[in-house]
Design a protein around this motif. Structure first.
Motif, short mmCIF file in Angstrom:
data_model
loop_
_atom_site.label_atom_id
_atom_site.label_comp_id
_atom_site.label_asym_id
_atom_site.label_seq_id
_atom_site.Cartn_x
_atom_site.Cartn_y
_atom_site.Cartn_z
N GLU A 186 -2.23 1.94 9.09
CA GLU A 186 -3.18 0.83 9.00
C GLU A 186 -2.69 -0.27 8.07
O GLU A 186 -3.17 -1.40 8.13
N SER A 187 -1.71 0.06 7.23
CA SER A 187 -1.19 -0.93 6.29
C SER A 187 0.15 -1.50 6.74
O SER A 187 0.41 -2.70 6.55
N LYS A 223 0.57 4.17 5.10
CA LYS A 223 -0.26 4.48 6.26
C LYS A 223 -0.07 3.43 7.35
O LYS A 223 0.21 2.26 7.07
N ASP A 276 0.84 -1.21 0.00
CA ASP A 276 0.00 0.00 0.00
C ASP A 276 0.86 1.25 0.00
O ASP A 276 0.78 2.10 0.90
#
Length: 907
Positions: free
Chosen positions: A828-829, A826, A743
């Protein structure tokens, strides 16, 4: 030609029979003559009368020089025949062996007297390079009696084929026509050293593939198979190194052998003969700008003398040529630049390549292989003649270089002496010190503590005084920044402003202490301390304390000695762990990554095996009689992970970059001492990878070759516990929408101005263009990539609280090449584990476009993204480039071995 000779008809018939029977044609094809385009005797130096006592290639090999592309074995056979025919005028020596077991040779040709005194010549040249050991009168006497010397380097790129056959012709011409006026001048005044083939493995790859594709007759069509080599081409050696860039790090055996021999004889002129595009003519000195500022005017002036003599002969022969336009003299790690830093006048020659036996240029001219051979041969003889005619001047300039280098070092009040403290990365510091000794630099190691320029240093520190003949080499490789001339930089900025390609040929930053990530101090005076002279062969030894320890052995992490210990221990079947965080045992502190080898988990033979590994790897080992940890994770903590011996697969063949694949495989196999399985990239679309724990994708454009099937197969493997490591351009593929494995996204070039968008795709808004600058603005693309970088060293900051960077320094130096800049991933990744420093600090060495600095700042260098039970670890740049970024080796080790240990594969 339309017809074949009877011999070639027989060859074709034999080949067809062999194909039918399933016989390999490689060796057979190389031993046959497919050429039919040469008729009669071709005169390389018209009018020369040759002695029948010296064998021709026709007599030894069965073909004329230039009639076919000679194999390595045939070249050796011919030089052996020459040495047998004229042992008093040519000496032949072996100097190295390739990875594939082929012998590298060099020949020395001269008068009977000069050949008889070859050993004495070497001794006297060493005296000239030691001005402190002889008086000026002694030097003058030596110069009056010594021959000059020219070293001719051929075929460092295996598919640049003509120079090796030219070397054979040069040797024959000098030996068979000693009374020719030009030859007589050369032989009486000069020793001619011929290195006929620097890259036998690459040439063997080219010759085999070339003759396996030739049909009824050689084709002149650039589209033909014989003119288009398959991956990885013959340019590189076995490990796919461009060995013309290896003179700085000396990683390959071919380079190491060559450096040792050249340092022994110190030839005064060195010429590296290459090939370029088939539509060009011939290039020789003077070189293009920029010129390394540590090269001296007299050296460059001698190149002009040689160039003018070449021009005279080329004009007589009617050969076209050019000078100064390309092929600069800035990077010190080429075969034509490295010799300048011991005082030689050195240069590159380039001939338009036929890349086979016959070639049609874009203007319709038909060029034969013999034409390229002849041009290199004429240039070699011309160079030797100029070296002979200017014998005394060249030797005087050579001696003056040594004297001036010493004096220049003494006058430097800022960086006269470089000191390597040897307190942090002992293995890396040892490697750098011995490398400099291998280059011929005088390196000392203090045997007692000392003080220099207000700082105290422990015994064991290395000292390099630039007041020595190789002082300028030290300056150009140890100084943080070597600047290109301002006029050249201004011209490159002008070209960029005009949207023209810049003329920077290669990397602009190469400081060895930075690339090795080694602490280096500078002192503006000499350092007087008891010391020993460092040898290139010095073996690294570190303490092994308490070898009879009752509980465990600890190997502090953070250098390559510990890395070699890890790989050796895993392959020996030793059970060991690694701490994710730093820990303390009383007053002893150990860095994150420290290896823990517990006695209870291993065989009773462990102490003896540890001793053996200590000697083999140079690792520091400490035995402990308790497992009581006072700070940080204990030996039994889940933060002290069990290390495993992963099976490593690597993508190979198209579409990988052969340099990236070869450099990376070399680092793992020869520097880490761990095996790698190379898998052709197209197999990754469907291959069962379950037996592998790590898959490395070197730089390459994988989108076409892997496609959705490849992405799905690799993604599934990762989710089941595999560790995917992507390098440079491979990270583009992992981050693409089609692959969806990372990502992270590449950035367009930053612009403060917002692009205008038209309401109708066929119309644009009306504008006024009032100046030429306005025209340039108007043609700007709305979404350009950042301007490409030729290669700089950049500062990289490292997360100190992630298991992936255990033992890695808070700041390291990486290479930035091209125009890939990624937005941070990010949380979250995943995690940006290492990132480029701030815009004011990002550039460590080299020349970086100003607008790239703020855009590169704080952007990721190393990304970690979990993926099911496995993970993707991505470098946005190349950590293994040329195998000379030693300071990144621990980080790269971690991605492989700590990555595999942290994965949770399906059992």
């Amino acid at each position: 030609m339309a017809t074949l000779s009877a011999l070639n008809k027989a060859v074709v018939a034999a080949c067809l029979t062999a194909v039918t029977m399933g016989v390999s044609l490689d060796t057979h094809a190389e031993n046959t003559t497919s050429s039919t385009h040469i008729t009669g005797k071709f005169e390389y130096w018209p009018g020369t009368q040759y002695s029948q006592q010296i064998p021709t290639t026709e007599a030894v090999l069965g073909y004329q020089i230039g009639e076919r592309i000679s194999r390595h074995s045939d070249m050796v056979k011919y030089f052996e025949a020459l040495a047998k025919a004229a042992p008093d005028r040519i000496k032949l020596f072996n100097y190295a062996e390739t990875w594939e077991g082929r012998t590298l040779i060099y020949a020395v040709i001269g008068s009977k007297e000069n050949i008889a005194n070859l050993d004495s010549f070497a001794e006297k040249m060493q005296k000239l390079t030691s001005p402190d050991s002889i008086s000026k009168n002694e030097a003058k006497s030596l110069i009056s009696s010594l021959p000059s010397s020219v070293w001719l380097e051929h075929g460092v790129h295996g598919n640049e084929i003509s120079s090796t056959d030219a070397a054979m012709q040069t040797a024959y011409h000098l030996l068979a026509a000693p009374q020719d006026p030009v030859n007589k001048t050369i032989l009486e005044n000069t020793l001619v050293f011929i290195d006929p083939l620097q890259n036998p493995d690459g040439r063997a790859r080219f010759v085999s593939r070339y003759y396996s594709t030739v049909g009824l007759s050689p084709s002149d069509d650039r589209l033909s198979a014989e003119h288009n080599e398959p991956w990885p081409r013959g340019r590189s050696n076995h490990y796919l190194f461009d060995m013309n860039r290896d003179w700085l790090a000396i990683t390959q055996p071919e380079t190491a052998g060559r450096v040792k021999v050249i340092n022994h004889y110190k030839p005064t002129v060195v010429i590296d003969l290459h090939e370029m595009g088939g539509d060009d003519s011939y290039f020789f000195v003077p070189a293009a700008q920029p010129i390394n500022p540590h090269m001296q005017p007299d050296q460059l002036a001698n190149n002009v003398l040689i160039g003018k003599n070449n021009a005279k002969h080329f004009d007589d022969f009617g050969f076209s040529y050019f000078t100064r336009e390309v092929y600069d003299g800035f990077y010190p790690g080429y075969g034509d630049s490295w010799p300048t830093f011991y005082g030689a006048s050195a240069a590159t020659y380039e001939v338009a390549s036929t890349r086979g036996e016959i070639f049609k240029t874009r203007t319709g001219e038909i060029r034969h292989y013999r034409d390229t051979v002849q041009r290199h041969f004429v240039a070699a003889i011309s160079t030797a003649e100029a070296t002979a005619v200017n014998r005394e001047k060249i030797l005087n300039d050579f001696y003056d270089y040594q004297v001036d280098a010493v004096e220049a070092g003494k006058k430097d009040k800022k960086e006269r002496t470089f000191i390597l403290p040897n307190t942090r990365d002992v293995a890396g510091t040892h490697r750098l010190a011995t490398l400099m000794a291998q280059h011929g630099v005088k390196v000392q190691q203090a045997t007692e503590a000392f003080k220099a320029c207000g700082e105290r240093y422990q015994a064991g520190a290395y000292i390099i005084d630039t007041a020595q003949p190789r002082g300028r080499f030290v300056k150009t490789t140890f100084t943080q920044q070597v600047d290109m001339p301002k006029a050249f930089i201004d011209e490159q900025e002008r070209r960029r402003a005009r949207k023209l390609r810049d003329e920077i040929y290669d990397v602009t930053g190469w400081s060895l202490p930075l690339m090795f990530n080694i602490d280096t101090a500078r002192c503006g005076r000499s350092v007087e301390v008891e010391s020993r002279i460092v040898s290139a062969d010095d073996k690294l030894t570190q303490p092994f304390t308490n070898p009879d320890a009752k509980v465990a052995y600890l190997v502090p992490w953070g250098d390559m000695a510990a890395g070699r210990f890890l790989t050796a221990a895993l392959q020996a079947g030793i059970s060991l762990k690694s701490a994710d965080e730093a820990f303390s045992m009383g007053d002893k502190h150990y860095p994150a990554g420290t290896l823990v080898i517990e006695r209870h988990a291993n065989e009773s033979t462990l102490p003896g095996l540890m001793q053996t590994l200590a000697e083999q790897t140079g690792a520091r080992i400490e035995g402990v009689d308790t497992s009581w940890v006072t700070k940080g994770p204990s030996f039994g903590s889940d933060k002290t992970i069990q290390m495993t011996a992963p099976k490593i697969a690597m993508a190979w063949d198209e579409p990988t970059s052969s340099l990236s694949a070869g450099n990376t495989r070399f680092v793992i196999e020869q520097q880490f001492n761990y095996p790698v399985t190379a898998i052709r990239a197209d197999r990754l679309r469907w291959a069962d990878l379950s037996q592998y724990q790590v898959l490395i994708l070197p730089s390459g454009n994988y989108s076409r070759d892997l496609g959705k099937a490849g992405a799905d197969n690799i993604g599934s493997w990762v989710s089941r516990g595999g560790v995917l490591i992507t390098l440079s351009n491979a990270t583009q593929w992992a981050a693409s929408e089609s692959a969806g494995l990372l990502d992270a996204k590449r950035e367009y070039a930053y612009s403060e101005e917002k692009s205008k968008s038209a309401k109708d795709g066929s119309l644009v808004e009306g504008t006024h263009i009032e100046s030429k600058d306005g025209l340039i603005d108007a043609i700007e693309n709305d979404k350009d990539m950042p301007d490409s970088v030729a290669g700089v060293l950049a500062n990289v900051d490292v997360d100190q609280e992630h298991w992936l960077t255990a033992g890695v320094n808070p700041r390291v130096v990486g290479m930035v090449y091209g125009n890939d800049i990624y937005a941070p991933v990010k949380l979250e990744s995943g995690k940006n584990v290492a990132w480029f420093a701030s815009k004011d600090n990002v550039l460590a060495s080299g020349y970086l476009w100003e607008e790239n600095k703020p855009q590169l700042a704080y952007k990721p260098f190393l990304i970690h993204q979990p993926h099911g039970r496995g993970m993707v670890i991505s470098f946005t740049q190349e950590p293994t480039s040329r195998a000379y970024l030693d300071g990144l080796n621990v980080m790269f080790l971690n991605t492989i071995f700590r990555g595999a240990a942290h994965a949770n594969p399906v059992r």
